[in-house]
Design an enzyme around this catalytic site. Structure first.
Site, PDB file in Angstrom:
ATOM      1  N   LYS A 136      -5.493  11.089   0.419  1.00 35.99           N
ATOM      2  CA  LYS A 136      -5.650   9.128   1.518  1.00 35.99           C
ATOM      3  C   LYS A 136      -6.534   8.644   0.019  1.00 35.99           C
ATOM      4  CE  LYS A 136      -7.000   7.051   5.601  1.00 35.99           C
ATOM      5  NZ  LYS A 136      -6.727   7.898   6.520  1.00 35.99           N
ATOM      6  N   SER A 187     -13.484   2.064   9.713  1.00 32.12           N
ATOM      7  CA  SER A 187     -12.872   2.058   8.310  1.00 32.12           C
ATOM      8  C   SER A 187     -13.561   1.198   7.516  1.00 32.12           C
ATOM      9  CB  SER A 187     -11.215   0.970   8.949  1.00 32.12           C
ATOM     10  OG  SER A 187     -10.676   1.324   6.913  1.00 32.12           O
ATOM     11  N   ALA A 188     -13.199   1.623   6.304  1.00 31.92           N
ATOM     12  CA  ALA A 188     -13.470   1.084   5.004  1.00 31.92           C
ATOM     13  C   ALA A 188     -12.474   0.029   4.733  1.00 31.92           C
ATOM     14  CB  ALA A 188     -13.144   2.672   4.394  1.00 31.92           C
ATOM     15  N   LYS A 246      -3.526  -1.202  16.025  1.00 34.83           N
ATOM     16  CA  LYS A 246      -3.426  -0.647  16.608  1.00 34.83           C
ATOM     17  C   LYS A 246      -4.404  -0.518  17.991  1.00 34.83           C
ATOM     18  CE  LYS A 246      -0.932   2.252  15.217  1.00 34.83           C
ATOM     19  NZ  LYS A 246      -0.706   1.668  13.387  1.00 34.83           N
ATOM     20  N   GLU A 275       0.741  -1.064   0.266  1.00 37.77           N
ATOM     21  CA  GLU A 275      -0.148  -0.089   0.182  1.00 37.77           C
ATOM     22  C   GLU A 275       0.494   1.360  -0.483  1.00 37.77           C
ATOM     23  OE1 GLU A 275      -1.454   2.305   3.589  1.00 37.77           O
ATOM     24  OE2 GLU A 275      -1.355   0.136   4.564  1.00 37.77           O
TER      25      GLU A 275
HETATM   26  N1  PSU Z   1      -2.217   1.450   9.971  1.00 35.05           N
HETATM   27  C1  PSU Z   1      -1.291   1.780  10.988  1.00 35.05           C
HETATM   28  N2  PSU Z   1      -0.719   2.571   9.398  1.00 35.05           N
HETATM   29  C2  PSU Z   1      -1.073   3.166   8.621  1.00 35.05           C
HETATM   30  C3  PSU Z   1      -2.796   3.092   7.956  1.00 35.05           C
HETATM   31  C4  PSU Z   1      -3.269   1.518   9.198  1.00 35.05           C
HETATM   32  O1  PSU Z   1      -0.121   1.658  11.317  1.00 35.05           O
HETATM   33  O2  PSU Z   1      -0.890   3.822   7.879  1.00 35.05           O
HETATM   34  C5  PSU Z   1      -3.520   3.393   7.000  1.00 35.05           C
HETATM   35  C6  PSU Z   1      -3.265   2.416   6.209  1.00 35.05           C
HETATM   36  O3  PSU Z   1      -3.890   2.761   4.848  1.00 35.05           O
HETATM   37  C7  PSU Z   1      -5.083   2.194   6.763  1.00 35.05           C
HETATM   38  C8  PSU Z   1      -5.877   3.501   6.368  1.00 35.05           C
HETATM   39  O4  PSU Z   1      -6.035   1.279   5.564  1.00 35.05           O
HETATM   40  O5  PSU Z   1      -4.578   3.704   7.648  1.00 35.05           O
HETATM   41  C9  PSU Z   1      -6.871   3.382   7.503  1.00 35.05           C
HETATM   42  O6  PSU Z   1      -7.419   4.485   7.372  1.00 35.05           O
HETATM   43  P1  PSU Z   1      -9.311   4.908   8.396  1.00 35.05           P
HETATM   44  O7  PSU Z   1      -8.929   3.960   9.590  1.00 35.05           O
HETATM   45  O8  PSU Z   1      -9.488   6.603   7.810  1.00 35.05           O
HETATM   46  O9  PSU Z   1      -9.874   3.716   7.498  1.00 35.05           O
HETATM   47 MN    MN Z   2     -12.295   5.820   9.670  1.00 36.36          MN
END
Ligand code: PSU
Ligand code: MN
Length: 303
Positions: free
Chosen positions: A89, A143-144, A162, A28
């Protein structure tokens, strides 16, 4: 799957490997643009690609570049992702907008899964997945990544999630969506910076070959959707980040940080609060995932 091929640009090396059935590992780009500071981000990206190659697979970092999902990023694109301000993002929701604008986009786990799924890449390595956030009853922040995991036949290797997330609720959603979660050499869901969380898993695998056989069984039966391989951070880099996480969460609440800005904000604050210990752990766990992920891809391609 049928789609407009002009919207997906697969670099020749990767196209050839896929057509010959050789192992390819997707990577990614949000972790590069929004997950780590420069220059640790680009160094991590380059060394992860080398590790995948050492293990006999072809790395494919995925991002949105010049109006297409690009599968495979050269060092020029990696450098742009790592340094340019305002890189988008990109999750599924954002994909059409960033493609149509022709702007540079870093794909999250969810956005990267779309690229991997469209091109038939079976293994994807990341650091941590998104999930159900703490305080979900108030924020509805899920998250999606979780929905997207259910949509594609891709195994995602991560160090769990985490504890900025609610781990038990994240596992509940994964079960509902039919996503098999395998503890890699562990019976617990790893907590990203820490190898264990106290949260038990139902299934485990102890070798890349075992994971590959489970993938073959799942997809051989036509049970569509992903598998999450939860691989703990190497022991010597693991630490309990709870105090730093709590502090970062309080600060995010006070400053009204929400939506897609929340995860990058928390990662940055945790790195500040731990004096870089979290960054060192993050780099180590991604490299460790790259090694295991590439071994899984090699084992799966051999079946
Ligand atoms: N968790 C991490 N490092 C990251 C991410 C998550 O420890 O860089 C990133 C990943 O790309 C994950 C995204 O898909 O954050 C999730 O974002 P959100 O919580 O906005 O869905
Ligand atoms: Mn979110």
């Amino acid at each position: 799957m049928s789609f407009d091929a002009s919207l997906v640009r697969v670099l020749p090396e990767i196209r050839e490997a896929l057509s010959e059935g050789r192992p390819v590992v997707a990577l990614e780009s949000t972790i590069v643009a929004h997950g780590m500071p420069y220059p640790a981000n680009v160094e991590m990206a380059e060394s992860v690609e080398s590790i995948v190659r050492e293990e006999g697979a072809v790395p494919a970092t995925i991002a949105v570049v010049d109006g297409a999902i690009q599968v495979g990023c050269d060092s020029n694109v990696l450098e742009r992702l790592a340094t340019e301000p305002g890189v988008a993002k990109v999750s599924r929701r954002d994909m059409p907008v960033v493609l149509a604008q022709g702007s540079l986009g870093a794909t999250t786990v969810s956005g990267t899964l779309i690229g991997a799924g469209l091109t038939g890449i079976s293994v994807f390595v990341t650091g941590g997945i998104g999930g159900v956030h703490r305080g979900v009853a108030e924020t509805w922040d899920v998250s999606a990544d979780l929905d997207e995991l259910a949509r594609h036949d891709v195994a995602v290797v991560s160090a769990g999630a985490k504890s900025i997330l609610d781990l038990p609720k994240t596992l509940e959603v994964l079960e509902t969506k039919g996503i098999t979660v395998l503890g890699f050499g562990t019976d617990e869901f790893p907590a990203f910076f820490a190898p264990s969380s106290g949260v038990k898993l139902v299934h485990r695998a102890d070798s890349p070959g075992q994971v590959a056989s489970m993938l073959k069984a799942k997809w051989g039966l036509g049970l569509e959707g992903g598998v999450l391989v939860a691989n703990p951070v190497p022991e010597e880099f693991g630490f309990d980040a709870t105090p730093a996480i709590e502090k970062a969460l309080v600060e995010a609440g006070r400053r009204g940080i929400e939506g897609k800005a929340l995860t990058p904000f928390l990662l940055k604050r945790i790195a500040d609060v731990t004096g870089g210990q979290s960054l060192a752990a993050n780099v180590a766990l991604v490299k460790n995932n790259a090694r295991i992920g590439a071994q899984i891809a090699v084992a799966y391609a051999a079946l």
